[in-house]
Motif scaffolding. Structure first.
Motif, PDB file in Angstrom:
ATOM      1  N   ALA A 121      61.785  -2.850  57.854  1.00 46.31           N
ATOM      2  CA  ALA A 121      61.409  -2.394  56.518  1.00 46.31           C
ATOM      3  C   ALA A 121      61.182  -0.887  56.486  1.00 46.31           C
ATOM      4  N   VAL A 122      60.581  -0.354  57.549  1.00 44.79           N
ATOM      5  CA  VAL A 122      60.360   1.101  57.630  1.00 44.79           C
ATOM      6  C   VAL A 122      61.684   1.842  57.575  1.00 44.79           C
ATOM      7  N   ILE A 123      62.658   1.363  58.341  1.00 49.39           N
ATOM      8  CA  ILE A 123      63.974   2.017  58.348  1.00 49.39           C
ATOM      9  C   ILE A 123      64.602   1.977  56.958  1.00 49.39           C
ATOM     10  N   ALA A 124      64.505   0.825  56.283  1.00 53.95           N
ATOM     11  CA  ALA A 124      65.106   0.696  54.955  1.00 53.95           C
ATOM     12  C   ALA A 124      64.415   1.570  53.921  1.00 53.95           C
ATOM     13  N   LEU A 125      63.088   1.576  53.944  1.00 52.84           N
ATOM     14  CA  LEU A 125      62.334   2.272  52.901  1.00 52.84           C
ATOM     15  C   LEU A 125      62.310   3.789  53.078  1.00 52.84           C
ATOM     16  N   LEU A 126      62.329   4.254  54.323  1.00 55.72           N
ATOM     17  CA  LEU A 126      62.151   5.684  54.565  1.00 55.72           C
ATOM     18  C   LEU A 126      63.394   6.414  55.058  1.00 55.72           C
ATOM     19  N   HIS A 127      64.407   5.680  55.521  1.00 54.58           N
ATOM     20  CA  HIS A 127      65.516   6.372  56.181  1.00 54.58           C
ATOM     21  C   HIS A 127      66.891   6.034  55.612  1.00 54.58           C
ATOM     22  N   VAL A 137      65.627  -4.135  51.658  1.00 51.19           N
ATOM     23  CA  VAL A 137      64.415  -4.313  52.471  1.00 51.19           C
ATOM     24  C   VAL A 137      64.348  -5.708  53.075  1.00 51.19           C
ATOM     25  N   PRO A 138      64.558  -6.793  52.312  1.00 52.69           N
ATOM     26  CA  PRO A 138      64.548  -8.117  52.949  1.00 52.69           C
ATOM     27  C   PRO A 138      65.578  -8.269  54.065  1.00 52.69           C
ATOM     28  N   ILE A 139      66.781  -7.743  53.867  1.00 57.59           N
ATOM     29  CA  ILE A 139      67.821  -7.878  54.891  1.00 57.59           C
ATOM     30  C   ILE A 139      67.442  -7.106  56.160  1.00 57.59           C
ATOM     31  N   PHE A 140      66.993  -5.869  55.989  1.00 56.62           N
ATOM     32  CA  PHE A 140      66.594  -5.073  57.157  1.00 56.62           C
ATOM     33  C   PHE A 140      65.381  -5.697  57.852  1.00 56.62           C
ATOM     34  N   ALA A 141      64.439  -6.219  57.069  1.00 56.35           N
ATOM     35  CA  ALA A 141      63.262  -6.845  57.666  1.00 56.35           C
ATOM     36  C   ALA A 141      63.649  -8.091  58.444  1.00 56.35           C
ATOM     37  N   PHE A 142      64.570  -8.877  57.905  1.00 58.67           N
ATOM     38  CA  PHE A 142      64.992 -10.090  58.601  1.00 58.67           C
ATOM     39  C   PHE A 142      65.743  -9.742  59.885  1.00 58.67           C
ATOM     40  N   ILE A 143      66.600  -8.724  59.827  1.00 59.33           N
ATOM     41  CA  ILE A 143      67.316  -8.288  61.035  1.00 59.33           C
ATOM     42  C   ILE A 143      66.321  -7.809  62.096  1.00 59.33           C
ATOM     43  N   GLY A 144      65.290  -7.083  61.651  1.00 60.62           N
ATOM     44  CA  GLY A 144      64.268  -6.635  62.590  1.00 60.62           C
ATOM     45  C   GLY A 144      63.513  -7.796  63.214  1.00 60.62           C
ATOM     46  N   ALA A 145      63.186  -8.811  62.405  1.00 64.48           N
ATOM     47  CA  ALA A 145      62.472  -9.981  62.920  1.00 64.48           C
ATOM     48  C   ALA A 145      63.329 -10.745  63.918  1.00 64.48           C
ATOM     49  N   LEU A 146      64.607 -10.920  63.583  1.00 65.99           N
ATOM     50  CA  LEU A 146      65.504 -11.638  64.487  1.00 65.99           C
ATOM     51  C   LEU A 146      65.716 -10.854  65.783  1.00 65.99           C
ATOM     52  N   SER A 147      65.845  -9.531  65.680  1.00 69.82           N
ATOM     53  CA  SER A 147      66.023  -8.695  66.870  1.00 69.82           C
ATOM     54  C   SER A 147      64.809  -8.776  67.786  1.00 69.82           C
ATOM     55  N   SER A 148      63.619  -8.858  67.191  1.00 72.08           N
ATOM     56  CA  SER A 148      62.410  -8.911  68.013  1.00 72.08           C
ATOM     57  C   SER A 148      62.364 -10.176  68.861  1.00 72.08           C
ATOM     58  N   SER A 179      55.829  -1.881  67.145  1.00 75.45           N
ATOM     59  CA  SER A 179      54.816  -1.244  66.291  1.00 75.45           C
ATOM     60  C   SER A 179      54.796   0.266  66.525  1.00 75.45           C
ATOM     61  N   SER A 180      54.909   0.667  67.784  1.00 75.59           N
ATOM     62  CA  SER A 180      54.933   2.096  68.093  1.00 75.59           C
ATOM     63  C   SER A 180      56.176   2.763  67.516  1.00 75.59           C
ATOM     64  N   LEU A 181      57.321   2.107  67.635  1.00 76.02           N
ATOM     65  CA  LEU A 181      58.547   2.657  67.067  1.00 76.02           C
ATOM     66  C   LEU A 181      58.446   2.757  65.550  1.00 76.02           C
ATOM     67  N   GLY A 182      57.840   1.735  64.932  1.00 73.71           N
ATOM     68  CA  GLY A 182      57.642   1.785  63.483  1.00 73.71           C
ATOM     69  C   GLY A 182      56.775   2.958  63.076  1.00 73.71           C
ATOM     70  N   HIS A 191      56.727  11.657  54.153  1.00 73.68           N
ATOM     71  CA  HIS A 191      55.338  11.233  54.053  1.00 73.68           C
ATOM     72  C   HIS A 191      54.955  10.861  52.628  1.00 73.68           C
ATOM     73  N   ARG A 192      55.632  11.415  51.654  1.00 75.78           N
ATOM     74  CA  ARG A 192      55.329  11.088  50.257  1.00 75.78           C
ATOM     75  C   ARG A 192      55.731   9.661  49.908  1.00 75.78           C
ATOM     76  N   SER A 193      56.641   9.082  50.688  1.00 69.21           N
ATOM     77  CA  SER A 193      57.093   7.714  50.422  1.00 69.21           C
ATOM     78  C   SER A 193      56.451   6.696  51.363  1.00 69.21           C
ATOM     79  N   SER A 194      55.609   7.167  52.278  1.00 70.63           N
ATOM     80  CA  SER A 194      55.044   6.251  53.267  1.00 70.63           C
ATOM     81  C   SER A 194      54.126   5.209  52.642  1.00 70.63           C
ATOM     82  N   HIS A 195      53.598   5.496  51.446  1.00 66.24           N
ATOM     83  CA  HIS A 195      52.705   4.523  50.811  1.00 66.24           C
ATOM     84  C   HIS A 195      53.450   3.237  50.471  1.00 66.24           C
ATOM     85  N   THR A 196      54.769   3.329  50.213  1.00 60.97           N
ATOM     86  CA  THR A 196      55.541   2.121  49.913  1.00 60.97           C
ATOM     87  C   THR A 196      55.617   1.218  51.141  1.00 60.97           C
TER      88      THR A 196
END
Length: 352
Positions: A121-127, A137-148, A179-182, A191-196
């Protein structure tokens, strides 16, 4: 101990179909309440008339405004259904993992799935930006969960062991790394978008859409069907690997299958709702207190009670400080933590 046995006995006297029917009726009532409350209060006759009309259950002459119809069908009803399905998924996953890991503190986020989803989700929202539209965001989050979970299995394979303890330790290690990579990617992003990102990580159902529900529903049907079908194996796994082997359970293969199923369910839930804690940890313990440790009862009852809990929590989140939506993770953390402390105080935590 006597109080624990008494509560289990009283609930055990009620047939499972009756318990399921009671909880299902309560869930339906809560769904109606959830759809009706909010910045604009809508009466229950209007709520159910609109839903029945949209589902073509019966034909009725509209006596409601188009605005209220849109609020019910396009905003609140999919949001409430998403809350119910996420609660169902998280509770069932928690119950299954507590069996195969023999860890009473196991929950859906034990194996680093939530950290992987958050990283995606961090990669999708900020990068990357919303390169895939609303589903980015759901697709990137699911890929991240599956990769973990693939990383966890790879680490466990590296140590040539798939026992419960090794898998849990591998999950903890991968969770810290992701978590550290995130955090690093948040630091490197705008940083202005980190609140999302922070708001997403606290959990919520405000972005629910109809086209999202089908994916989670299919995952639920497949995952829960498999776990219920293997409920006998889950019962035996609580006795330990050696005992399970003597009963004919293929311990390593079954544990891996359950972990993969649980990872897929958790990934699908977290991808659409963000990180929501305590549901998968608390609900199975409450169910065991009520009906005992038989997974033929624990799984279906956990599914319904988890759905009820998250729908109720979503009602609180939307009505506590209107018109703002409080992140659902705050509500589940406060309620779940308090309930867990109460259960510990009463010494009603059931051992695995």
């Amino acid at each position: 101990m006597k109080n624990n046995q008494k509560s289990t006995l009283l609930a055990g006297d009620i047939p499972l179909p009756v318990l399921l029917s009671i909880l299902a009726c309560l869930l339906v009532l809560l769904v109606g309440v959830a759809v009706g409350v909010g910045a604009v209060t809508i009466s229950q006759p209007v709520v159910w008339s609109v839903i029945a009309s949209k589902l073509s259950i019966y034909s009725i002459e509209p006596f409601w405004s188009l605005g209220r119809e849109n609020i019910i069908w396009s905003v609140r009803f999919p949001r409430t259904l998403l809350a119910a399905m996420v609660g169902c998924a998280l509770a069932v996953v928690g119950a299954a993992l507590q069996s195969v890991t023999r860890n009473p503190l196991a929950d859906p986020h034990l194996l680093g799935v939530s950290s992987g989803a958050a990283f995606g989700a961090v990669i999708a929202l900020l990068h990357t930006g919303m390169i895939l539209g609303a589903m980015t965001v759901p697709i990137f989050a699911f890929i991240g969960a599956l990769s973990s979970i693939l990383l966890v299995l790879a680490v466990a394979n590296f140590s040539s062991a798939y026992d419960a303890g090794r898998l849990v330790l591998a999950g903890v290690a991968i969770s810290f790394v992701l978590s550290s990579l995130g955090s690093l990617f948040i630091f490197m992003g705008d940083h202005r978008s980190s609140h999302t990102v922070i708001f997403w990580m606290l959990g919520g159902f405000g972005l629910a859409q109809w086209d999202q529900l089908g994916i989670l529903f299919i995952a639920l049907i497949i995952g829960i069907s498999y776990l219920v079908y293997k409920a006998r194996y889950l019962n035996v796994m609580t006795l330990g690997d050696e005992s399970a082997s003597t009963f004919g359970v293929p311990v390593v293969r079954f544990r891996l299958a359950v972990i993969i199923i649980c990872a897929l369910l958790t990934g699908a839930a977290v991808a659409f709702s963000g990180i929501i804690g305590f549901v998968g940890l608390m609900v199975p313990h409450i169910v065991r207190i009520l009906v005992g440790a038989d997974y033929r009862k624990v799984l279906p009852l956990s599914a319904l009670l988890g759905a009820i809990f998250l729908v109720a929590a979503d009602i609180i989140a939307r009505t506590l400080i209107p018109p703002e939506d409080m992140p659902i993770g705050i509500i589940t953390g406060l309620i779940g933590g308090a309930a867990f402390i109460f259960l510990m105080r009463k010494k009603q935590m059931l051992p695995q």
